[in-house]
Design an enzyme around this catalytic site. Structure first.
Site, mmCIF file in Angstrom:
data_model
loop_
_atom_site.group_PDB
_atom_site.id
_atom_site.type_symbol
_atom_site.label_atom_id
_atom_site.label_comp_id
_atom_site.label_asym_id
_atom_site.label_seq_id
_atom_site.Cartn_x
_atom_site.Cartn_y
_atom_site.Cartn_z
ATOM 1 N N SER A 109 0.856 -1.190 0.000
ATOM 2 C CA SER A 109 0.000 0.000 0.000
ATOM 3 C C SER A 109 0.890 1.237 0.000
ATOM 4 O O SER A 109 2.069 1.156 0.352
ATOM 5 C CB SER A 109 -0.864 -0.011 1.268
ATOM 6 O OG SER A 109 -1.522 1.223 1.455
ATOM 7 N N TYR A 155 -3.711 -0.958 9.986
ATOM 8 C CA TYR A 155 -3.509 -1.113 8.538
ATOM 9 C C TYR A 155 -2.100 -0.630 8.171
ATOM 10 O O TYR A 155 -1.365 -1.306 7.449
ATOM 11 C CB TYR A 155 -4.572 -0.310 7.792
ATOM 12 C CG TYR A 155 -4.549 -0.503 6.284
ATOM 13 C CD1 TYR A 155 -5.170 -1.602 5.701
ATOM 14 C CD2 TYR A 155 -3.906 0.410 5.452
ATOM 15 C CE1 TYR A 155 -5.158 -1.781 4.325
ATOM 16 C CE2 TYR A 155 -3.887 0.239 4.077
ATOM 17 C CZ TYR A 155 -4.519 -0.866 3.515
ATOM 18 O OH TYR A 155 -4.501 -1.043 2.148
HETATM 19 P P1 NAP Z 1 -11.798 -5.070 -1.378
HETATM 20 O O1 NAP Z 1 -12.604 -4.847 -2.599
HETATM 21 O O2 NAP Z 1 -12.356 -4.743 -0.040
HETATM 22 O O3 NAP Z 1 -11.216 -6.548 -1.405
HETATM 23 C C1 NAP Z 1 -10.575 -7.114 -0.298
HETATM 24 C C2 NAP Z 1 -10.496 -8.606 -0.545
HETATM 25 O O4 NAP Z 1 -9.940 -9.242 0.620
HETATM 26 C C3 NAP Z 1 -11.877 -9.211 -0.758
HETATM 27 O O5 NAP Z 1 -11.768 -10.252 -1.681
HETATM 28 C C4 NAP Z 1 -12.189 -9.734 0.619
HETATM 29 O O6 NAP Z 1 -13.171 -10.743 0.631
HETATM 30 C C5 NAP Z 1 -10.843 -10.273 0.990
HETATM 31 N N1 NAP Z 1 -10.781 -10.582 2.405
HETATM 32 C C6 NAP Z 1 -11.043 -9.757 3.441
HETATM 33 N N2 NAP Z 1 -10.960 -10.444 4.589
HETATM 34 C C7 NAP Z 1 -10.659 -11.715 4.267
HETATM 35 C C8 NAP Z 1 -10.456 -12.902 5.007
HETATM 36 N N3 NAP Z 1 -10.603 -12.939 6.336
HETATM 37 N N4 NAP Z 1 -10.151 -14.043 4.338
HETATM 38 C C9 NAP Z 1 -10.040 -14.036 3.010
HETATM 39 N N5 NAP Z 1 -10.237 -12.963 2.245
HETATM 40 C C10 NAP Z 1 -10.541 -11.816 2.873
HETATM 41 O O7 NAP Z 1 -10.500 -4.158 -1.456
HETATM 42 P P2 NAP Z 1 -9.327 -4.027 -2.522
HETATM 43 O O8 NAP Z 1 -9.081 -2.592 -2.644
HETATM 44 O O9 NAP Z 1 -9.553 -4.846 -3.740
HETATM 45 O O10 NAP Z 1 -8.127 -4.634 -1.652
HETATM 46 C C11 NAP Z 1 -7.275 -5.654 -2.109
HETATM 47 C C12 NAP Z 1 -5.890 -5.428 -1.500
HETATM 48 O O11 NAP Z 1 -5.370 -4.196 -1.996
HETATM 49 C C13 NAP Z 1 -5.882 -5.316 0.020
HETATM 50 O O12 NAP Z 1 -4.739 -5.967 0.538
HETATM 51 C C14 NAP Z 1 -5.783 -3.816 0.232
HETATM 52 O O13 NAP Z 1 -5.203 -3.496 1.473
HETATM 53 C C15 NAP Z 1 -4.898 -3.431 -0.919
HETATM 54 N N6 NAP Z 1 -4.912 -2.022 -1.270
HETATM 55 C C16 NAP Z 1 -6.020 -1.431 -1.787
HETATM 56 C C17 NAP Z 1 -5.956 -0.088 -2.153
HETATM 57 C C18 NAP Z 1 -7.122 0.627 -2.755
HETATM 58 O O14 NAP Z 1 -7.014 1.844 -2.983
HETATM 59 N N7 NAP Z 1 -8.233 -0.004 -3.032
HETATM 60 C C19 NAP Z 1 -4.792 0.645 -1.956
HETATM 61 C C20 NAP Z 1 -3.686 0.011 -1.418
HETATM 62 C C21 NAP Z 1 -3.757 -1.326 -1.077
HETATM 63 P P3 NAP Z 1 -14.746 -10.330 0.852
HETATM 64 O O15 NAP Z 1 -15.184 -9.693 -0.434
HETATM 65 O O16 NAP Z 1 -15.394 -11.614 1.146
HETATM 66 O O17 NAP Z 1 -14.775 -9.362 1.989
#
Ligand code: NAP
Length: 247
Positions: A139, A152
């Site tokens: 991140s 986080y």
């Molecule tokens: P998201 O749409 O909220 O997706 C998060 C994913 O993690 C979902 O598939 C969720 O499953 C899964 N997850 C959460 N808790 C879990 C658990 N206990 N066991 C297994 N899977 C679990 O968010 P995203 O933005 O795509 O995030 C993906 C990654 O990118 C994360 O590591 C996040 O920190 C990172 N990230 C995102 C951003 C951004 O701007 N979006 C920026 C930097 C880093 P469910 O759908 O079932 O909850």
């Protein structure tokens, strides 16, 4: 001519592949020819459907990191070559009020599960004498502090450090370990920020590219890091942020 970006013949496992960045990564890897295990605590039927509709190969697997050791037996399927640790959660509250549950839940999914999944995967590769690639999703908060997200930020700083130590230890085994630091990407994770007009404007004003990132922006970078073109890249944290950190 061999294609330096091809993942033909490779099998990949992507965590959190049902939605957002994980879904886009699974689709990008499949687009380069990988057979992708789409792992999620929720069903990944939509992702598998998208991949199959585009002529690729994928399967759906339940994996819930509320038990951070959940992946310990998955790599007994001794054919997986690529692991993308994408699943992650965020909890927002003033640090002065932050609860132990909001600390532990985030550290378990974002950091402990990542380390032990990497360990199980590397053990499997080493048993087979096979090479492999790991991509961890870090991140901007692997480098910056953020606001009201202490667990986080701690977890994502940890992911950057873990990526480097594992890269150092496993390079002699032909295993690359890299991370991607996404900027602000339009997913569920950032819905609260996008719904807050002041925060949303402040964020957008600082992004040189002038837009939020799309999940597919991260997918392409992940596919690159898993392929032959990146075989001499290890221990890197690649910013995919529209220029945010350069500013
Ligand atoms: P998201 O749409 O909220 O997706 C998060 C994913 O993690 C979902 O598939 C969720 O499953 C899964 N997850 C959460 N808790 C879990 C658990 N206990 N066991 C297994 N899977 C679990 O968010 P995203 O933005 O795509 O995030 C993906 C990654 O990118 C994360 O590591 C996040 O920190 C990172 N990230 C995102 C951003 C951004 O701007 N979006 C920026 C930097 C880093 P469910 O759908 O079932 O909850």
């Amino acid at each position: 001519m061999s294609d330096a970006f091809s993942l033909d013949g490779r099998k990949a496992l992507v965590t959190g592949a049902n939605t957002g960045i994980g879904q886009a990564i699974a689709m990008s890897l499949a687009g380069q020819g990988a057979d992708v295990i789409c792992a999620g605590r929720s069903a990944c039927a939509e992702t598998v459907g998208n991949i199959e509709a585009a002529g690729g190969t994928a399967s759906d697997l339940r994996l819930d990191f509320s038990d951070p050791m959940a992946a310990r037996e998955i790599f007994e399927d001794e054919s997986i070559d690529i692991l993308v640790n994408n699943a992650g959660i965020i909890r927002r509250a003033d640090s002065v009020d932050f609860t132990e549950a909001d600390w532990d839940d985030v550290i378990d999914v974002n950091l402990k599960a990542v380390f032990f999944s990497c360990q199980s995967f590397a053990r499997s590769l080493m048993r087979r004498g096979a090479d492999g690639a790991i991509v961890n999703i870090a991140s901007l908060l692997s480098f910056q502090g953020g606001i009201r997200v202490p667990s986080y930020t701690a977890s994502k700083h940890g992911v950057a450090g873990l990526t480097k130590v594992l890269a150092n230890e496993w390079a002699p085994h032909g295993i690359t370990v890299n991370a991607i630091a996404p900027g602000y990407i339009a997913t569920n994770n950032t819905a609260a920020l996008r719904e807050d007009p002041e925060r949303s404007k402040a964020i957008l004003d600082r992004i040189p590219a002038g837009r939020w990132g799309a999940p597919a922006d991260i997918g392409g970078a992940a596919a690159f890091l898993c392929g032959p073109a990146a075989r001499y890249i290890t221990g890197a944290v690649l910013n995919v942020d529209g220029g945010w950190l350069a500013r």
